[in-house]
Design a protein around this motif. Structure first.
Motif, PDB file in Angstrom:
ATOM      1  N   ARG A 368       0.863  -1.184   0.000  1.00 15.48           N
ATOM      2  CA  ARG A 368       0.000   0.000   0.000  1.00 15.48           C
ATOM      3  C   ARG A 368       0.896   1.229   0.000  1.00 15.48           C
ATOM      4  NH1 ARG A 368      -5.541  -1.377   1.962  1.00 15.48           N
ATOM      5  NH2 ARG A 368      -5.819   0.807   2.533  1.00 15.48           N
ATOM      6  N   TRP A 369       0.388   2.282  -0.638  1.00 15.25           N
ATOM      7  CA  TRP A 369       1.141   3.517  -0.776  1.00 15.25           C
ATOM      8  C   TRP A 369       0.511   4.594   0.102  1.00 15.25           C
ATOM      9  CZ3 TRP A 369       5.133   1.827  -3.375  1.00 15.25           C
ATOM     10  CH2 TRP A 369       4.955   0.804  -4.303  1.00 15.25           C
ATOM     11  N   PRO A 370       1.294   5.548   0.597  1.00 12.69           N
ATOM     12  CA  PRO A 370       0.716   6.586   1.447  1.00 12.69           C
ATOM     13  C   PRO A 370      -0.267   7.457   0.679  1.00 12.69           C
ATOM     14  CG  PRO A 370       3.006   7.092   0.897  1.00 12.69           C
ATOM     15  CD  PRO A 370       2.748   5.706   0.413  1.00 12.69           C
ATOM     16  N   ASP A 371      -1.457   7.567   1.218  1.00  7.29           N
ATOM     17  CA  ASP A 371      -2.488   8.434   0.652  1.00  7.29           C
ATOM     18  C   ASP A 371      -3.526   8.662   1.741  1.00  7.29           C
ATOM     19  OD1 ASP A 371      -4.059   6.081   0.736  1.00  7.29           O
ATOM     20  OD2 ASP A 371      -3.796   5.685  -1.400  1.00  7.29           O
ATOM     21  N   GLU A 372      -4.682   9.177   1.359  1.00  5.17           N
ATOM     22  CA  GLU A 372      -5.701   9.465   2.367  1.00  5.17           C
ATOM     23  C   GLU A 372      -6.318   8.196   2.948  1.00  5.17           C
ATOM     24  OE1 GLU A 372      -6.425  12.550   3.718  1.00  5.17           O
ATOM     25  OE2 GLU A 372      -4.535  12.810   2.655  1.00  5.17           O
ATOM     26  N   ALA A 373      -6.118   7.061   2.296  1.00  8.47           N
ATOM     27  CA  ALA A 373      -6.682   5.803   2.788  1.00  8.47           C
ATOM     28  C   ALA A 373      -5.758   5.097   3.780  1.00  8.47           C
ATOM     29  CB  ALA A 373      -6.997   4.869   1.621  1.00  8.47           C
ATOM     30  N   GLY A 374      -4.549   5.638   4.002  1.00 11.07           N
ATOM     31  CA  GLY A 374      -3.643   5.020   4.958  1.00 11.07           C
ATOM     32  C   GLY A 374      -2.189   5.257   4.592  1.00 11.07           C
ATOM     33  N   ASP A 375      -1.306   4.729   5.429  1.00 13.27           N
ATOM     34  CA  ASP A 375       0.130   4.876   5.223  1.00 13.27           C
ATOM     35  C   ASP A 375       0.644   3.877   4.193  1.00 13.27           C
ATOM     36  OD1 ASP A 375       0.279   6.859   7.149  1.00 13.27           O
ATOM     37  OD2 ASP A 375       0.845   5.489   8.769  1.00 13.27           O
ATOM     38  N   GLY A 376       1.912   4.048   3.822  1.00 12.68           N
ATOM     39  CA  GLY A 376       2.579   3.034   3.024  1.00 12.68           C
ATOM     40  C   GLY A 376       2.895   1.825   3.889  1.00 12.68           C
ATOM     41  N   PHE A 377       2.650   0.631   3.354  1.00 12.12           N
ATOM     42  CA  PHE A 377       2.854  -0.591   4.153  1.00 12.12           C
ATOM     43  C   PHE A 377       3.082  -1.758   3.218  1.00 12.12           C
ATOM     44  CE2 PHE A 377       2.090  -3.951   7.185  1.00 12.12           C
ATOM     45  CZ  PHE A 377       2.461  -3.390   8.412  1.00 12.12           C
ATOM     46  N   PHE A 378       3.940  -2.693   3.677  1.00  7.90           N
ATOM     47  CA  PHE A 378       4.253  -3.882   2.881  1.00  7.90           C
ATOM     48  C   PHE A 378       4.062  -5.125   3.738  1.00  7.90           C
ATOM     49  CE2 PHE A 378       7.211  -7.181   1.480  1.00  7.90           C
ATOM     50  CZ  PHE A 378       6.932  -7.257   0.115  1.00  7.90           C
ATOM     51  N   LEU A 379       3.490  -6.178   3.132  1.00  8.52           N
ATOM     52  CA  LEU A 379       3.333  -7.462   3.811  1.00  8.52           C
ATOM     53  C   LEU A 379       3.613  -8.585   2.822  1.00  8.52           C
ATOM     54  CD1 LEU A 379       2.259  -9.131   6.323  1.00  8.52           C
ATOM     55  CD2 LEU A 379       0.068  -9.179   5.098  1.00  8.52           C
ATOM     56  N   ALA A 380       4.391  -9.553   3.252  1.00  4.54           N
ATOM     57  CA  ALA A 380       4.598 -10.781   2.481  1.00  4.54           C
ATOM     58  C   ALA A 380       4.381 -11.949   3.425  1.00  4.54           C
ATOM     59  CB  ALA A 380       6.002 -10.826   1.899  1.00  4.54           C
ATOM     60  N   ARG A 381       3.653 -12.957   2.954  1.00  2.03           N
ATOM     61  CA  ARG A 381       3.402 -14.145   3.790  1.00  2.03           C
ATOM     62  C   ARG A 381       3.950 -15.378   3.080  1.00  2.03           C
ATOM     63  NH1 ARG A 381      -0.835 -17.766   4.618  1.00  2.03           N
ATOM     64  NH2 ARG A 381      -2.185 -16.673   3.139  1.00  2.03           N
ATOM     65  N   PHE A 382       4.646 -16.214   3.829  1.00  2.00           N
ATOM     66  CA  PHE A 382       5.293 -17.400   3.292  1.00  2.00           C
ATOM     67  C   PHE A 382       4.704 -18.656   3.929  1.00  2.00           C
ATOM     68  CE2 PHE A 382       8.363 -13.934   3.766  1.00  2.00           C
ATOM     69  CZ  PHE A 382       8.816 -13.770   2.468  1.00  2.00           C
ATOM     70  N   GLU A 383       4.636 -19.697   3.121  1.00  2.00           N
ATOM     71  CA  GLU A 383       4.239 -21.010   3.607  1.00  2.00           C
ATOM     72  C   GLU A 383       5.265 -22.041   3.191  1.00  2.00           C
ATOM     73  OE1 GLU A 383       0.340 -21.859   2.139  1.00  2.00           O
ATOM     74  OE2 GLU A 383      -0.665 -20.605   3.618  1.00  2.00           O
ATOM     75  N   GLN A 384       5.311 -23.132   3.916  1.00  2.00           N
ATOM     76  CA  GLN A 384       6.233 -24.211   3.588  1.00  2.00           C
ATOM     77  C   GLN A 384       5.688 -25.045   2.429  1.00  2.00           C
ATOM     78  OE1 GLN A 384       7.504 -26.227   7.336  1.00  2.00           O
ATOM     79  NE2 GLN A 384       6.216 -24.664   8.313  1.00  2.00           N
ATOM     80  N   GLY A 385       6.604 -25.504   1.587  1.00  2.00           N
ATOM     81  CA  GLY A 385       6.150 -26.357   0.508  1.00  2.00           C
ATOM     82  C   GLY A 385       6.688 -25.943  -0.846  1.00  2.00           C
TER      83      GLY A 385
END
Length: 385
Positions: A368-385
């Motif tokens: 997500r990028w900083p704008d009126e809907a919220g801050d800039g934020f990054f998420l990555a989720r990993f699973e085994q396999g």
């Protein structure tokens, strides 16, 4: 204090910041030395200082000097204020404008100056964000919106909005993030409101909330917040499901408020100075980062960051992700989060992790990028396999 006296005070604080003092420390020093200033005065000076510090380069260009006075002249000029009503030299007002100061600059500022970033960072923004670089940088020049997270253990969104309204705080539901409320007015009363002190709402940016909602939780699972800090994300996860949440941080002092916050929210969070050999169904690494997605809240960050510091952060982030891997139970998952918009701290970390650990795969990604809907934020989720 008169409006002009508040501007004069802000000029002094900004000069302290230009001399190397962190903005919060400079404001605190001014406040302690200005016992005559009321709460409204302190709030107004704070707003001037933060606005000026966010827009330090463009305001200095518009004001003709990289000084507290030049920045405040440029800031007010850009905002359309009548400078002659402020710079009068009367009483506690700043001195009248010189003939040089009265002349607004006619030359357009360089791109990095217009976007209020150091030159090297503007180059990184252009390379990493592409066409989003300009809008993101300009968003970081503005004041951040205030968002609340509704605690489902204490209230639903409608109930929380009504409770806030009864105390003079207007809030509205976020368009896309369930349980997020944007404060429209009355935010200065939040810390004293019963909606906050009794646990129905917590301060948390909408982008951070959106990231926590993407983590798949089921009753009975165990969760480790590996870099918990003050515990905002641990609280969000504990409120979503009947999960056993453990908070860990290399600095135990950062977690000192978590027990009181958890009690207020009606959830249980265990603190672990050392997780030892314990394993969990899900481990979250909310890594220390540049904070580039939140610089409108902490504008010191963009002026103090260096290429060397960014490199060091990336090395720390990779190491923390590898360390956290040892705490993931068989069949469990691992998440990596930053409040950054920079490639070096986000996708580059993900790529490096997958190269070092080929038996893991990326199963979710959010930027997500900083704008009126919220801050800039990054998420990555990993699973085994």
């Amino acid at each position: 204090m008169t409006p002009a006296a508040r501007v004069a005070a802000a000029i002094g604080v900004i000069d302290d910041c230009l001399a190397g003092m962190p903005v919060e420390k400079a404001l605190l020093r001014w406040s302690r030395g200005s016992r005559y200033a009321g709460s409204k005065d302190r709030a107004a000076v704070r707003d001037h200082v933060f606005d000026g510090w966010r827009r330090r380069r463009s305001a200095a260009h518009a004001g003709g000097a990289q000084t507290g006075r030049g920045i405040m002249i440029g800031l007010l000029r850009e905002d359309g204020a009548d400078l002659d009503l402020v710079f009068t030299g009367q009483g506690h007002a700043p001195a009248a404008l010189s003939s040089a100061e009265e002349a607004a600059p006619t030359d357009p500022p360089p791109a990095a100056v217009a976007h209020d970033l150091p030159d090297w960072l503007w180059q990184r923004f252009e390379a990493d964000l592409g066409p989003r670089a300009g809008p993101a940088a300009l968003a970081l020049r503005r004041r951040a919106p205030v968002y609340l997270r509704v605690n489902p253990r204490r209230a639903d969104a409608a109930t929380a909005i009504e409770a806030l309204a009864q105390e003079g705080i207007a809030a509205a539901a976020h368009e896309t993030v369930e349980g997020a409320l944007r404060v429209i007015s009355g935010e200065r009363a939040l810390s004293r409101s019963r909606a906050f002190t009794d646990g129905p709402v917590e301060l948390q940016d909408a982008s951070s909330q959106a990231a926590m909602l993407r983590l798949p939780l089921r009753d009975g699972q165990s969760v480790l917040d590996y870099c918990a800090g003050g515990g905002g994300k641990a609280l969000a996860l504990a409120g979503r499901a009947e999960v056993a949440v453990t908070a860990h941080d290399i600095s135990a002092a950062r977690m000192r408020d978590i027990p009181a916050r958890a009690a207020r929210a009606g959830v249980r969070i265990e603190l672990a100075e050392d997780p030892g050999a314990a394993r969990y169904d899900h481990v979250l690494v909310d890594a220390p980062c540049s904070g580039s997605g939140t610089w409108r809240r902490d504008p010191d960050g963009k002026w103090r960051l260096t290429p060397e510091a960014l490199r060091d952060l990336a090395q720390l982030q990779a190491r923390l992700l590898d360390e956290a891997l040892a705490h993931v139970a068989p069949g469990g998952s691992l998440s990596y989060a930053t409040c950054s918009v920079l490639h070096e701290e986000n996708d580059a970390i993900v790529t490096g992790f997958l190269e070092r650990h080929p038996h893991w795969r990326l199963c979710d990604r959010m930027q997500r990028w900083p704008d009126e809907a919220g801050d800039g934020f990054f998420l990555a989720r990993f699973e085994q396999g």
